[in-house]
Write an enzyme that holds these catalytic residues in place. Structure first.
Site, PDB file in Angstrom:
ATOM      1  N   HIS A  65      28.267  45.477  34.280  1.00  0.00           N
ATOM      2  CA  HIS A  65      27.695  46.424  35.242  1.00  0.00           C
ATOM      3  C   HIS A  65      28.819  47.341  35.713  1.00  0.00           C
ATOM      4  CE1 HIS A  65      25.938  47.781  39.076  1.00  0.00           C
ATOM      5  NE2 HIS A  65      24.769  47.359  38.655  1.00  0.00           N
ATOM      6  N   ASP A 113      31.258  37.699  38.145  1.00  0.00           N
ATOM      7  CA  ASP A 113      30.121  38.390  38.755  1.00  0.00           C
ATOM      8  C   ASP A 113      28.887  37.536  38.500  1.00  0.00           C
ATOM      9  OD1 ASP A 113      27.865  39.919  39.248  1.00  0.00           O
ATOM     10  OD2 ASP A 113      28.514  41.663  38.099  1.00  0.00           O
ATOM     11  N   GLN A 165      23.481  37.969  38.610  1.00  0.00           N
ATOM     12  CA  GLN A 165      22.267  37.711  37.845  1.00  0.00           C
ATOM     13  C   GLN A 165      21.933  36.233  37.711  1.00  0.00           C
ATOM     14  OE1 GLN A 165      19.987  39.837  36.847  1.00  0.00           O
ATOM     15  NE2 GLN A 165      21.144  41.597  37.606  1.00  0.00           N
ATOM     16  N   LYS A 221      18.992  39.388  44.989  1.00  0.00           N
ATOM     17  CA  LYS A 221      18.536  38.970  43.667  1.00  0.00           C
ATOM     18  C   LYS A 221      18.154  37.494  43.646  1.00  0.00           C
ATOM     19  CE  LYS A 221      21.492  42.399  41.363  1.00  0.00           C
ATOM     20  NZ  LYS A 221      20.478  43.351  40.895  1.00  0.00           N
ATOM     21  N   CYS A 238      22.925  50.754  34.960  1.00  0.00           N
ATOM     22  CA  CYS A 238      24.316  50.721  35.459  1.00  0.00           C
ATOM     23  C   CYS A 238      25.242  50.034  34.454  1.00  0.00           C
ATOM     24  CB  CYS A 238      24.404  50.047  36.824  1.00  0.00           C
ATOM     25  SG  CYS A 238      23.599  50.973  38.138  1.00  0.00           S
TER      26      CYS A 238
END
Length: 402
Positions: free
Chosen positions: A119, A196, A199, A222, A360
């Site tokens: 991203h 990261d 997700q 999320k 993104c």
């Protein structure tokens, strides 16, 4: 034990009242009533600032706020509340690392390793750090089936690598990255690892202690929580040594014109009035997830995703990007000579909500030599009937276009 999709679904007000089939949960998940109620309760009966007053309302708000920090930390396997920093989301968390640890430690001879599938939030902060320091940004390429090329990663991560920053899973394809292996490679050369987890945190069990990563970032919105709140986990020794970033109230011990001393962790990185309702809502989202039979829930989610993928493969015009088994409930596809936005717009006319574009992740699109994809992201509140509606709408759309 089986997963009761209808019982789960009934806990989401928008899902049960909207006429749209919502397949955009990778962008933001819907919110259960339990989260909404906690936020409402704070504003209607507990509203006060935290840490800064002796009155009862502030004491209650502060206690709930710090209990939330502990609860959220334990959810990801962190048992030291000093290591949990509240941010606006994953993006701010990564920028915090780049502007503090990065500015203090990255030099011109260093390199920072990311992947082409990141991203933008896990590319641009490092890109700007490299421009400021003279360091090199190195992207790990993908294999033909859109997984990280680990042979290339072994070559790119070397003795001059300062940071390895990798998404736990691609927000475009849903492909789950082998972060354990990459964390190990980083350790072998003395680099810090930044994961990261935006997700994966709602879909996979996370244990930062077992992973032994140096930093882990995720966003509340999320994982059934509110927008505008996220978390940066960092090892205490690293966080303690990092310089301050944003300055203001709460992150200080003493201010005078002769000099300022800064607060201890975690408050050192939390200037100003925090997003109190967001923190409480995120903690409620954690409780909501913990109350589920997560194994059964994820099995249901995977069954839906597998069914959708198998049916999409039957449609000749469609090419799935990242069509592998080890992935989240995300399917991105393209249709040759058709723009993704056109398809998404037509699907919306059938009350189907999907996302289109570069997501993104423009470097990934450049790597794949495509303009963008149509992304379908599922959650446990989706039903088999909705998936069938989606498939029918896709077929009608392609018939119209082609």
């Amino acid at each position: 034990m089986t997963f009761d999709n209808q019982q789960f679904r009934q806990q989401f007000p928008l899902i049960t009242t909207s006429d749209q089939c919502y397949f955009d949960s990778a962008a933001t998940s819907q919110k259960p009533q339990a989260v909404i109620d906690v936020i409402n309760e704070y504003y209607t009966s507990q509203n006060a600032n935290v840490h800064r007053a002796a009155h009862k309302l502030s004491a209650v708000a502060t206690a709930k706020f710090e209990l939330a920090r502990t609860n959220i930390g334990k959810f990801i396997g962190c048992h030291n509340s000093k290591e949990i920093i509240f941010t606006k989301g994953t993006t701010e968390a990564i920028n915090l690392i780049a502007q503090t640890y990065g500015r203090a430690n990255v030099k011109a001879h260093h390199n920072i390793v990311v992947s082409v599938s990141e991203h933008h939030a896990n590319i641009v902060p490092w890109q700007q750090l490299c421009l400021a320091t003279g360091a090199e940004l190195r992207p790990i390429p993908l294999t033909e089936d859109h997984q990280l090329d680990l042979l290339a990663a072994n070559e790119l991560i070397d003795d001059n690598t300062a940071i390895v920053a990798i998404a736990h899973a691609s927000n475009v394809t849903g492909v789950i990255n082998p972060i354990g292996h990459l964390i190990k490679l980083a350790k072998e050369v003395g680099a810090v690892s930044v994961i990261d987890g935006a997700q994966t945190v709602a879909h996979l069990p996370i244990d930062v202690t077992a992973l032994d990563c140096d930093f882990f970032a995720f966003s509340g919105h999320k994982m059934y929580g509110p927008t505008g709140i996220g978390v940066l986990y960092g090892k205490e020794g690293l966080l303690d040594a990092m310089p301050v970033w944003q300055c203001g109230g709460e992150m200080i011990k003493k201010v005078s014109f002769s000099g300022t001393t800064f607060n201890q962790l975690p408050f050192k990185f939390e200037p100003g009035t925090p997003n109190i309702s967001g923190v409480l809502g995120l903690s409620a989202a954690v409780d909501f997830i913990k109350a589920q039979d997560n194994s059964a829930m994820h099995s249901y989610e995977n069954e839906l995703t597998s069914y959708l993928a198998s049916e999409l493969r039957k449609i000749e015009e469609i090419t799935i990007i990242g069509d592998v088994s080890d992935k989240l409930s995300v399917i991105s596809f393209i249709v040759e000579d058709e723009h993704p936005s056109d398809i998404a717009t037509l699907l919306n006319q059938h009350n189907i909500a999907v996302r289109s574009g570069h997501h993104c992740a423009m470097p990934l699109m450049e790597h794949l030599n495509i303009d963008g994809t149509i992304r379908i992201s599922l959650a446990p509140y989706n039903t088999l009937e909705e998936v069938d509606n989606l498939l029918e709408a896709i077929k009608k759309t392609l018939t119209f276009l082609i």
